[in-house]
Design a protein around this motif. Structure first.
Motif, PDB file in Angstrom:
ATOM      1  N   THR A 193     -14.019   7.558 -11.065  1.00  0.00           N
ATOM      2  CA  THR A 193     -13.000   7.896 -10.075  1.00  0.00           C
ATOM      3  C   THR A 193     -12.021   8.926 -10.606  1.00  0.00           C
ATOM      4  OG1 THR A 193     -13.203   5.665  -9.175  1.00  0.00           O
ATOM      5  CG2 THR A 193     -11.288   6.930  -8.488  1.00  0.00           C
ATOM      6  N   VAL A 194     -11.738   8.891 -11.887  1.00  0.00           N
ATOM      7  CA  VAL A 194     -10.920   9.939 -12.493  1.00  0.00           C
ATOM      8  C   VAL A 194     -11.613  11.281 -12.336  1.00  0.00           C
ATOM      9  CG1 VAL A 194      -9.981  10.819 -14.665  1.00  0.00           C
ATOM     10  CG2 VAL A 194      -9.783   8.382 -14.114  1.00  0.00           C
ATOM     11  N   LYS A 195     -12.908  11.318 -12.598  1.00  0.00           N
ATOM     12  CA  LYS A 195     -13.659  12.566 -12.451  1.00  0.00           C
ATOM     13  C   LYS A 195     -13.725  13.005 -10.984  1.00  0.00           C
ATOM     14  CE  LYS A 195     -17.215  11.139 -15.048  1.00  0.00           C
ATOM     15  NZ  LYS A 195     -18.500  11.197 -15.792  1.00  0.00           N
ATOM     16  N   ALA A 196     -13.860  12.039 -10.080  1.00  0.00           N
ATOM     17  CA  ALA A 196     -13.940  12.380  -8.660  1.00  0.00           C
ATOM     18  C   ALA A 196     -12.654  13.042  -8.184  1.00  0.00           C
ATOM     19  CB  ALA A 196     -14.233  11.128  -7.834  1.00  0.00           C
ATOM     20  N   TYR A 197     -11.508  12.498  -8.614  1.00  0.00           N
ATOM     21  CA  TYR A 197     -10.240  13.106  -8.173  1.00  0.00           C
ATOM     22  C   TYR A 197     -10.092  14.516  -8.724  1.00  0.00           C
ATOM     23  CZ  TYR A 197      -5.408  13.874  -6.937  1.00  0.00           C
ATOM     24  OH  TYR A 197      -4.276  14.416  -6.397  1.00  0.00           O
ATOM     25  N   GLN A 198     -10.401  14.704  -9.985  1.00  0.00           N
ATOM     26  CA  GLN A 198     -10.249  16.032 -10.584  1.00  0.00           C
ATOM     27  C   GLN A 198     -11.237  17.035  -9.999  1.00  0.00           C
ATOM     28  OE1 GLN A 198      -7.679  16.615 -12.399  1.00  0.00           O
ATOM     29  NE2 GLN A 198      -7.100  14.463 -12.553  1.00  0.00           N
ATOM     30  N   ALA A 199     -12.339  16.549  -9.440  1.00  0.00           N
ATOM     31  CA  ALA A 199     -13.362  17.449  -8.893  1.00  0.00           C
ATOM     32  C   ALA A 199     -13.048  17.933  -7.492  1.00  0.00           C
ATOM     33  CB  ALA A 199     -14.722  16.746  -8.888  1.00  0.00           C
ATOM     34  N   VAL A 200     -12.053  17.328  -6.851  1.00  0.00           N
ATOM     35  CA  VAL A 200     -11.784  17.614  -5.436  1.00  0.00           C
ATOM     36  C   VAL A 200     -11.637  19.107  -5.172  1.00  0.00           C
ATOM     37  CG1 VAL A 200     -10.017  17.407  -3.650  1.00  0.00           C
ATOM     38  CG2 VAL A 200     -10.819  15.360  -4.844  1.00  0.00           C
ATOM     39  N   MET A 354      -5.152  12.094  -0.046  1.00  0.00           N
ATOM     40  CA  MET A 354      -5.869  10.825  -0.202  1.00  0.00           C
ATOM     41  C   MET A 354      -7.354  11.038   0.078  1.00  0.00           C
ATOM     42  SD  MET A 354      -3.097   8.250   1.584  1.00  0.00           S
ATOM     43  CE  MET A 354      -2.645   9.384   2.893  1.00  0.00           C
ATOM     44  N   HIS A 355      -8.183  10.324  -0.697  1.00  0.00           N
ATOM     45  CA  HIS A 355      -9.630  10.502  -0.601  1.00  0.00           C
ATOM     46  C   HIS A 355     -10.329   9.146  -0.640  1.00  0.00           C
ATOM     47  CE1 HIS A 355      -7.946  13.883  -3.169  1.00  0.00           C
ATOM     48  NE2 HIS A 355      -8.153  14.429  -1.984  1.00  0.00           N
ATOM     49  N   PHE A 356     -11.566   9.132  -0.119  1.00  0.00           N
ATOM     50  CA  PHE A 356     -12.355   7.906  -0.107  1.00  0.00           C
ATOM     51  C   PHE A 356     -13.617   8.038  -0.956  1.00  0.00           C
ATOM     52  CE2 PHE A 356     -10.377   8.540   4.111  1.00  0.00           C
ATOM     53  CZ  PHE A 356      -9.448   7.522   4.047  1.00  0.00           C
ATOM     54  N   LYS A 362     -21.211  10.377  -5.227  1.00  0.00           N
ATOM     55  CA  LYS A 362     -20.997  10.293  -3.774  1.00  0.00           C
ATOM     56  C   LYS A 362     -20.749  11.675  -3.174  1.00  0.00           C
ATOM     57  CE  LYS A 362     -19.177   5.662  -2.862  1.00  0.00           C
ATOM     58  NZ  LYS A 362     -18.001   4.926  -2.320  1.00  0.00           N
ATOM     59  N   MET A 363     -19.979  12.499  -3.884  1.00  0.00           N
ATOM     60  CA  MET A 363     -19.766  13.868  -3.410  1.00  0.00           C
ATOM     61  C   MET A 363     -21.087  14.613  -3.303  1.00  0.00           C
ATOM     62  SD  MET A 363     -16.478  15.383  -5.424  1.00  0.00           S
ATOM     63  CE  MET A 363     -14.830  14.694  -5.250  1.00  0.00           C
ATOM     64  N   GLU A 364     -21.924  14.439  -4.305  1.00  0.00           N
ATOM     65  CA  GLU A 364     -23.196  15.155  -4.323  1.00  0.00           C
ATOM     66  C   GLU A 364     -24.107  14.673  -3.203  1.00  0.00           C
ATOM     67  OE1 GLU A 364     -25.685  18.172  -5.829  1.00  0.00           O
ATOM     68  OE2 GLU A 364     -23.607  17.685  -6.337  1.00  0.00           O
ATOM     69  N   ARG A 365     -24.067  13.382  -2.882  1.00  0.00           N
ATOM     70  CA  ARG A 365     -24.875  12.872  -1.769  1.00  0.00           C
ATOM     71  C   ARG A 365     -24.384  13.441  -0.438  1.00  0.00           C
ATOM     72  NH1 ARG A 365     -24.947   8.044  -4.885  1.00  0.00           N
ATOM     73  NH2 ARG A 365     -23.255   7.085  -3.689  1.00  0.00           N
ATOM     74  N   ASP A 378     -21.584  10.096   4.994  1.00  0.00           N
ATOM     75  CA  ASP A 378     -20.456   9.501   4.276  1.00  0.00           C
ATOM     76  C   ASP A 378     -19.661  10.663   3.689  1.00  0.00           C
ATOM     77  OD1 ASP A 378     -18.709   7.767   3.029  1.00  0.00           O
ATOM     78  OD2 ASP A 378     -20.066   7.278   1.368  1.00  0.00           O
ATOM     79  N   PRO A 379     -18.821  11.299   4.484  1.00  0.00           N
ATOM     80  CA  PRO A 379     -18.231  12.587   4.095  1.00  0.00           C
ATOM     81  C   PRO A 379     -17.149  12.451   3.031  1.00  0.00           C
ATOM     82  CG  PRO A 379     -17.297  11.861   6.171  1.00  0.00           C
ATOM     83  CD  PRO A 379     -18.383  10.878   5.827  1.00  0.00           C
TER      84      PRO A 379
END
Length: 538
Positions: A193-200, A354-356, A362-365, A378-379
């Protein structure tokens, strides 16, 4: 009336260029197809009492130098920095973000002590990349094939910046510009989740997934803005994003410039190889000594210029320029603020993004769906509630929610978007919010849904691409938009381009408009070689 310059499109870059030209004493007219101005930076009341930022939605990239030069605060522009943000996790927890670096470290430590320790190194390295690229934003990219003294001087300056780095930093810089954000973040963090936020910021507005090479630079493109001198900070324009273009219009008119809205152009008028004005859709003609297009490079040269007026090689390169839509938008009027089950009451995290999507996988899917020609089931959503900070946008106690969505293809399985597709796209987004904020749907008063279809038709963004072209390494600097035409000029004399298809690229930045005006004024002082001659030898 014959103007010194006719600007096509009252988006922010067109207005910035117009302001600088008018302040230099030029007689300027901006023509705009819509009844309103602003392009993608617009505020509109689409539901009674609610002001929507219905395309672009946050401010940071707009250059402070431009704000000062054009005195935009004097004309009402105010940027309100937002507080932080959150990623909601499948397990019911959340990762909260703050404006304060140390507070972020403490939150990271709640999920991973190793990531908390790595955060200092990560922030330092990203800032170093920002410091390298930021000085280039307001400089015209040099032509590496030119022997003109100015291009040679700029190349020498660029080389000096590069060789001012240490050997290790130089290697890191070259790697960074071409690697994926997923690979880059793996070198620092372990928690998904840390990586997901930084990747936004690496996927916003781009037709790439987080595992695609080149997305690390897109992160940098978003990170190099600032609010009140705080590099990387983001904020809301008070009154909506249209406040930026409203202030630009006021600045332009104060300098003697003119805006004509409600009538689009049919074609750019060319006579003896020179642009002399524009023919409007209603049959009028507006003449000028030069034409400056704020439209993207494809729309400008493939739709509004007769192909016979252009060199064949140039047309081929323009057709190959990548403008791929990947985004959609929901603008929502709410009767009350949503209640997210993961957050404590009155959480400051609701005052930011805010993100889900709690993992890069999940981003890649979500991107996989785009590649298959469908909107994401699942955007990824970049969701904000500006009225948590700016109550001027809605009636008391009500709220406006902005949801920027990845991924939405320009066509659905090869076919044009239908209303049914649009409704399915909206349902996927709203259902996702409802999952983390039960009862959310019951508070909805109105929803505006914008797919690439609406973004192209209403805003003029080809395929709905918000950057007017991919921000990949092959389309940056002297390659943007095409080699040999990266200095805001075109093969047609006195036809210029100033939109986000040009260096340094997209976002509500204003740099392309400012740089184009600078080149025009430079040519007025000392005319340069006709670009048609340059293309004749390619």
């Amino acid at each position: 009336m014959n103007y010194d310059a006719v600007i096509v499109g009252a988006g922010h870059n067109g207005l910035v260029a117009a302001c600088y030209l008018a302040r230099a004493g030029q007689k300027v007219c901006v023509v705009e197809k819509n009844d309103w101005i602003g392009g993608a930076a617009v505020s509109r009341e689409l539901y009674p009492g609610f002001t929507y930022s219905n395309c672009s939605y946050v401010a940071s990239l707009f250059r402070p130098e431009i704000m000062r030069d054009l005195e935009l605060p004097k004309f009402g522009l105010q940027i309100l920095p937002y507080e932080g943000g959150a990623v909601f996790m499948e397990n019911g927890d959340y990762l909260g973000m703050h404006r304060d670096h140390d507070a972020n470290r403490r939150e990271f430590a709640r999920h991973s002590k190793r990531d908390a320790e790595a955060y200092d190194r990560y922030s330092r390295d990203v800032l170093r990349h920002c410091r390298f690229i930021r000085p280039m934003l307001l400089r015209t990219a040099p032509d590496p094939s030119s022997f003109r003294p100015r291009d040679l001087s700029e190349l020498a300056w660029l080389g000096k910046q590069m060789f001012g780095l240490s050997e290790a930093a130089m290697y890191d810089m070259i790697r960074f510009w071409t690697m994926s954000i997923s690979d880059f973040l793996d070198e620092y963090f372990e928690h998904p989740t840390v990586k997901a936020y930084q990747a936004v910021a690496s996927i916003i507005g781009t037709a790439l997934g987080p595992m695609s090479p080149g997305t690390a630079y897109v992160l940098l493109h978003h990170a190099m803005g600032d609010v009140d001198g705080n590099v990387g900070a983001w904020g809301f324009a008070r009154g909506g994003m249209g406040s930026i273009t409203k202030a630009l219009k006021a600045s332009l008119e104060a300098a003697g410039g003119e805006v004509r809205a409600g009538n689009g152009i049919e074609k750019i008028l060319i006579k003896n190889g020179r642009a002399i004005g524009v023919a409007m859709e209603n049959g009028d003609e507006v003449h000028g000594k030069r034409v400056v297009s704020n439209m993207d490079v494809k729309r400008t040269f493939l739709k509004h210029v007769d192909e016979g007026e252009l060199p064949g090689d140039f047309v081929k390169r323009v057709k190959a320029f990548k403008i791929r839509g990947s985004s959609g938008k929901l603008n929502i009027a709410l009767d009350k603020a949503p209640v997210f089950t993961a957050l404590p009451p009155n959480s400051p995290h609701m005052k930011g993004d805010m993100h889900f999507t709690d993992s890069i996988e999940k981003m890649e899917r979500a991107y996989d769906d785009w590649k298959a020609g469908h909107y994401s089931a699942d955007p990824f959503q970049d969701m904000m509630i500006p009225t948590m900070i700016d109550p001027t946008m809605t009636p008391p106690g009500k709220h406006f929610m902005s949801c920027f969505v990845q991924y939405a293809p320009p066509k659905v399985e090869g076919q044009d978007w239908t209303d049914a597709d649009r409704d399915g796209f909206a349902k996927a987004c709203l259902d996702q919010i409802e999952k983390y904020a039960p009862g959310f749907k019951n508070s909805i008063l109105h929803v505006e849904v914008r797919t690439p279809r609406e973004l192209e038709k209403e805003v003029g963004l080809t395929e709905g691409n918000i950057f007017q072209g991919e921000l990949t390494f092959d389309q940056l600097l002297f390659n943007r938009p095409v080699p040999g035409c990266a200095q805001y000029r075109s093969p047609i004399k006195d036809l210029w381009i100033c939109g986000s298809s040009t260096h340094p690229g997209g976002g509500v930045m204003g740099a392309p408009g400012r740089n184009a005006a600078s080149e025009i004024l430079r040519d007025l002082r000392a005319p340069t070689k006709d670009m048609s001659e340059a293309y004749a030898v390619l």
